[in-house]
Design a protein around this motif. Structure first.
Motif, PDB file in Angstrom:
ATOM      1  N   SER A  13       0.862  -1.176   0.000  1.00 43.56           N
ATOM      2  CA  SER A  13       0.000   0.000   0.000  1.00 43.56           C
ATOM      3  C   SER A  13       0.899   1.228   0.000  1.00 43.56           C
ATOM      4  O   SER A  13       2.086   1.152   0.319  1.00 43.56           O
ATOM      5  CB  SER A  13      -0.932   0.014   1.221  1.00 43.56           C
ATOM      6  N   GLN A  14       0.322   2.333  -0.366  1.00 43.47           N
ATOM      7  CA  GLN A  14       1.078   3.581  -0.343  1.00 43.47           C
ATOM      8  C   GLN A  14       0.141   4.731  -0.004  1.00 43.47           C
ATOM      9  O   GLN A  14      -1.068   4.658  -0.249  1.00 43.47           O
ATOM     10  CB  GLN A  14       1.788   3.832  -1.671  1.00 43.47           C
ATOM     11  N   ASN A  15       0.706   5.765   0.579  1.00 43.25           N
ATOM     12  CA  ASN A  15      -0.087   6.942   0.911  1.00 43.25           C
ATOM     13  C   ASN A  15       0.698   8.203   0.568  1.00 43.25           C
ATOM     14  O   ASN A  15       1.900   8.159   0.295  1.00 43.25           O
ATOM     15  CB  ASN A  15      -0.502   6.947   2.382  1.00 43.25           C
ATOM     16  N   VAL A  16      -0.021   9.297   0.561  1.00 39.80           N
ATOM     17  CA  VAL A  16       0.558  10.575   0.163  1.00 39.80           C
ATOM     18  C   VAL A  16       1.520  11.068   1.238  1.00 39.80           C
ATOM     19  O   VAL A  16       1.194  11.066   2.429  1.00 39.80           O
ATOM     20  CB  VAL A  16      -0.555  11.621  -0.072  1.00 39.80           C
ATOM     21  N   GLY A  17       2.707  11.494   0.816  1.00 41.16           N
ATOM     22  CA  GLY A  17       3.680  12.031   1.737  1.00 41.16           C
ATOM     23  C   GLY A  17       3.467  13.511   2.011  1.00 41.16           C
ATOM     24  O   GLY A  17       2.697  14.193   1.330  1.00 41.16           O
ATOM     25  N   CYS A  18       4.171  14.005   3.014  1.00 36.78           N
ATOM     26  CA  CYS A  18       3.994  15.398   3.419  1.00 36.78           C
ATOM     27  C   CYS A  18       4.476  16.380   2.358  1.00 36.78           C
ATOM     28  O   CYS A  18       4.021  17.528   2.315  1.00 36.78           O
ATOM     29  CB  CYS A  18       4.725  15.641   4.737  1.00 36.78           C
ATOM     30  N   ALA A  19       5.392  15.947   1.479  1.00 36.52           N
ATOM     31  CA  ALA A  19       5.924  16.864   0.462  1.00 36.52           C
ATOM     32  C   ALA A  19       4.817  17.350  -0.476  1.00 36.52           C
ATOM     33  O   ALA A  19       4.805  18.526  -0.873  1.00 36.52           O
ATOM     34  CB  ALA A  19       7.028  16.182  -0.334  1.00 36.52           C
ATOM     35  N   ILE A  20       3.900  16.458  -0.840  1.00 45.41           N
ATOM     36  CA  ILE A  20       2.810  16.856  -1.726  1.00 45.41           C
ATOM     37  C   ILE A  20       1.894  17.865  -1.038  1.00 45.41           C
ATOM     38  O   ILE A  20       1.462  18.857  -1.631  1.00 45.41           O
ATOM     39  CB  ILE A  20       2.021  15.629  -2.206  1.00 45.41           C
ATOM     40  N   GLY A  21       1.623  17.642   0.250  1.00 43.96           N
ATOM     41  CA  GLY A  21       0.800  18.593   0.995  1.00 43.96           C
ATOM     42  C   GLY A  21       1.455  19.952   1.120  1.00 43.96           C
ATOM     43  O   GLY A  21       0.804  20.993   0.949  1.00 43.96           O
ATOM     44  N   VAL A  22       2.764  19.964   1.407  1.00 46.12           N
ATOM     45  CA  VAL A  22       3.491  21.228   1.507  1.00 46.12           C
ATOM     46  C   VAL A  22       3.499  21.946   0.161  1.00 46.12           C
ATOM     47  O   VAL A  22       3.305  23.165   0.076  1.00 46.12           O
ATOM     48  CB  VAL A  22       4.932  20.974   2.001  1.00 46.12           C
ATOM     49  N   GLY A  23       3.709  21.184  -0.917  1.00 51.75           N
ATOM     50  CA  GLY A  23       3.727  21.786  -2.249  1.00 51.75           C
ATOM     51  C   GLY A  23       2.384  22.374  -2.645  1.00 51.75           C
ATOM     52  O   GLY A  23       2.315  23.474  -3.212  1.00 51.75           O
ATOM     53  N   ILE A  24       1.297  21.661  -2.349  1.00 48.05           N
ATOM     54  CA  ILE A  24      -0.035  22.167  -2.690  1.00 48.05           C
ATOM     55  C   ILE A  24      -0.341  23.432  -1.894  1.00 48.05           C
ATOM     56  O   ILE A  24      -0.903  24.404  -2.424  1.00 48.05           O
ATOM     57  CB  ILE A  24      -1.102  21.089  -2.449  1.00 48.05           C
ATOM     58  N   LEU A  25       0.025  23.457  -0.616  1.00 49.88           N
ATOM     59  CA  LEU A  25      -0.176  24.657   0.183  1.00 49.88           C
ATOM     60  C   LEU A  25       0.601  25.841  -0.403  1.00 49.88           C
ATOM     61  O   LEU A  25       0.088  26.969  -0.486  1.00 49.88           O
ATOM     62  CB  LEU A  25       0.264  24.399   1.627  1.00 49.88           C
ATOM     63  N   GLY A  26       1.839  25.581  -0.839  1.00 50.51           N
ATOM     64  CA  GLY A  26       2.633  26.641  -1.459  1.00 50.51           C
ATOM     65  C   GLY A  26       2.005  27.169  -2.733  1.00 50.51           C
ATOM     66  O   GLY A  26       1.990  28.388  -2.968  1.00 50.51           O
ATOM     67  N   THR A  27       1.458  26.285  -3.562  1.00 56.57           N
ATOM     68  CA  THR A  27       0.835  26.734  -4.805  1.00 56.57           C
ATOM     69  C   THR A  27      -0.436  27.542  -4.537  1.00 56.57           C
ATOM     70  O   THR A  27      -0.723  28.516  -5.239  1.00 56.57           O
ATOM     71  CB  THR A  27       0.492  25.538  -5.709  1.00 56.57           C
ATOM     72  N   VAL A  28      -1.188  27.162  -3.520  1.00 57.05           N
ATOM     73  CA  VAL A  28      -2.392  27.925  -3.178  1.00 57.05           C
ATOM     74  C   VAL A  28      -2.024  29.350  -2.765  1.00 57.05           C
ATOM     75  O   VAL A  28      -2.650  30.334  -3.200  1.00 57.05           O
ATOM     76  CB  VAL A  28      -3.180  27.215  -2.058  1.00 57.05           C
ATOM     77  N   LEU A  29      -0.988  29.472  -1.946  1.00 58.89           N
ATOM     78  CA  LEU A  29      -0.547  30.803  -1.526  1.00 58.89           C
ATOM     79  C   LEU A  29      -0.041  31.617  -2.717  1.00 58.89           C
ATOM     80  O   LEU A  29      -0.292  32.825  -2.812  1.00 58.89           O
ATOM     81  CB  LEU A  29       0.546  30.678  -0.470  1.00 58.89           C
ATOM     82  N   MET A  30       0.659  30.963  -3.631  1.00 61.65           N
ATOM     83  CA  MET A  30       1.151  31.662  -4.816  1.00 61.65           C
ATOM     84  C   MET A  30       0.011  32.131  -5.708  1.00 61.65           C
ATOM     85  O   MET A  30       0.044  33.235  -6.267  1.00 61.65           O
ATOM     86  CB  MET A  30       2.097  30.758  -5.598  1.00 61.65           C
ATOM     87  N   ILE A  31      -1.017  31.309  -5.862  1.00 62.88           N
ATOM     88  CA  ILE A  31      -2.165  31.692  -6.685  1.00 62.88           C
ATOM     89  C   ILE A  31      -2.894  32.888  -6.070  1.00 62.88           C
ATOM     90  O   ILE A  31      -3.253  33.851  -6.762  1.00 62.88           O
ATOM     91  CB  ILE A  31      -3.126  30.500  -6.855  1.00 62.88           C
ATOM     92  N   ILE A  32      -3.115  32.850  -4.749  1.00 61.80           N
ATOM     93  CA  ILE A  32      -3.799  33.968  -4.085  1.00 61.80           C
ATOM     94  C   ILE A  32      -2.991  35.251  -4.224  1.00 61.80           C
ATOM     95  O   ILE A  32      -3.536  36.320  -4.525  1.00 61.80           O
ATOM     96  CB  ILE A  32      -4.042  33.627  -2.604  1.00 61.80           C
ATOM     97  N   SER A  33      -1.677  35.152  -4.019  1.00 55.69           N
ATOM     98  CA  SER A  33      -0.843  36.353  -4.157  1.00 55.69           C
ATOM     99  C   SER A  33      -0.864  36.874  -5.587  1.00 55.69           C
ATOM    100  O   SER A  33      -0.908  38.090  -5.817  1.00 55.69           O
ATOM    101  CB  SER A  33       0.594  36.049  -3.725  1.00 55.69           C
TER     102      SER A  33
END
Length: 245
Positions: free
Chosen positions: A175-195
């Motif tokens: 089995s596999q699950n999503v790592g924290c890097a993807i979550g950190v990256g998505i949060l960064g992209t959301v902040l970049m889009i808002i800015s």
């Protein structure tokens, strides 16, 4: 002199938000926890967990140890390696390019804020600077979001990777699950889009909204007596300065 500093408070906040988002994207690029694989082979992979990033794959082991680490074994994932899946290739290329695009966008926003704060001579360049900054920040966010969501989809659908034997990682995890890097990256992209959106929303204030800087103290033409004038009005006549006769 007319100044515009009051018209760009939102853009100043957007600059801070964009810097935080850009930092998160840079962190995601370097983290190895993009995918977390759970395997049954505990002889080599002691913890039964392997981390697959976009640059390397690692796991804790008591039998195999990379010279630079104490209890961890890592192998690099190359851009041109035959086993490298397309979503990891896309992440290696697009995430790296997104950092440069986002950095240039933030630089344009600093240029726009500088003109807003210190100069009206280049007022015609203020809005184009913010539009450019917003467009580049949004573009950088999209460039990061594509590989992030692609790798997220690969985890959800439990996609395999045919690692070579020297990786000592099975091609298919239990089995596999999503790592924290993807979550950190998505949060960064959301902040970049808002800015980016806030940068593009800048509007040059109407003439009625313009403010004036307090004028420097200046002297009236010399005469029998000389009175200091300020932006607040005439000084008290009792304190007039008389010239020596």
């Amino acid at each position: 002199m007319v100044y515009l500093a009051h018209s760009a408070y939102a853009q100043l906040g957007a600059l801070w938000m964009g810097c935080v988002g850009w930092t998160f994207s840079a962190m995601a690029l370097g983290l190895i926890q993009w995918r977390v694989w759970h395997v049954t082979d505990s002889e080599v992979i002691s913890s039964g967990v392997a981390w697959v990033g976009i640059w390397k794959a690692c796991f804790n082991s008591h039998t195999l140890v990379t010279p630079d680490f104490r209890v961890m074994y890592c192998r690099s994932i190359g851009l041109t390696d035959a086993f490298t899946p397309p979503e990891i290739v896309a992440a290696q290329v697009l995430m790296l390019l997104a950092l440069f695009v986002g950095l240039f966008g933030l630089t344009c926003s600093i240029y726009g804020l500088r003109n807003v704060s210190f100069s009206l001579v280049k007022s015609s360049l203020i809005r184009p600077a913010f539009i450019t900054a917003g467009s580049l920040c949004s573009l950088a966010a999209v460039m990061s979001l594509v590989p992030l969501l692609w790798n997220l989809s690969s985890v959800v659908t439990n996609q395999t990777i045919p690692f070579p034997p020297e990786f000592h990682i099975p091609p298919a995890p239990n089995s596999q699950n999503v790592g924290c890097a993807i979550g950190v990256g998505i949060l960064g992209t959301v902040l970049m889009i808002i800015s980016g959106i806030i940068f593009c929303m800048y509007r040059f204030p109407e003439r009625s909204e313009l403010r004036s800087r307090p004028a420097e103290t200046e002297e009236v033409q010399p005469g029998p007596s000389r009175t200091l004038m300020t932006s607040r009005g005439r000084e008290n006549p009792g304190f007039e300065v008389h010239e020596d006769s």
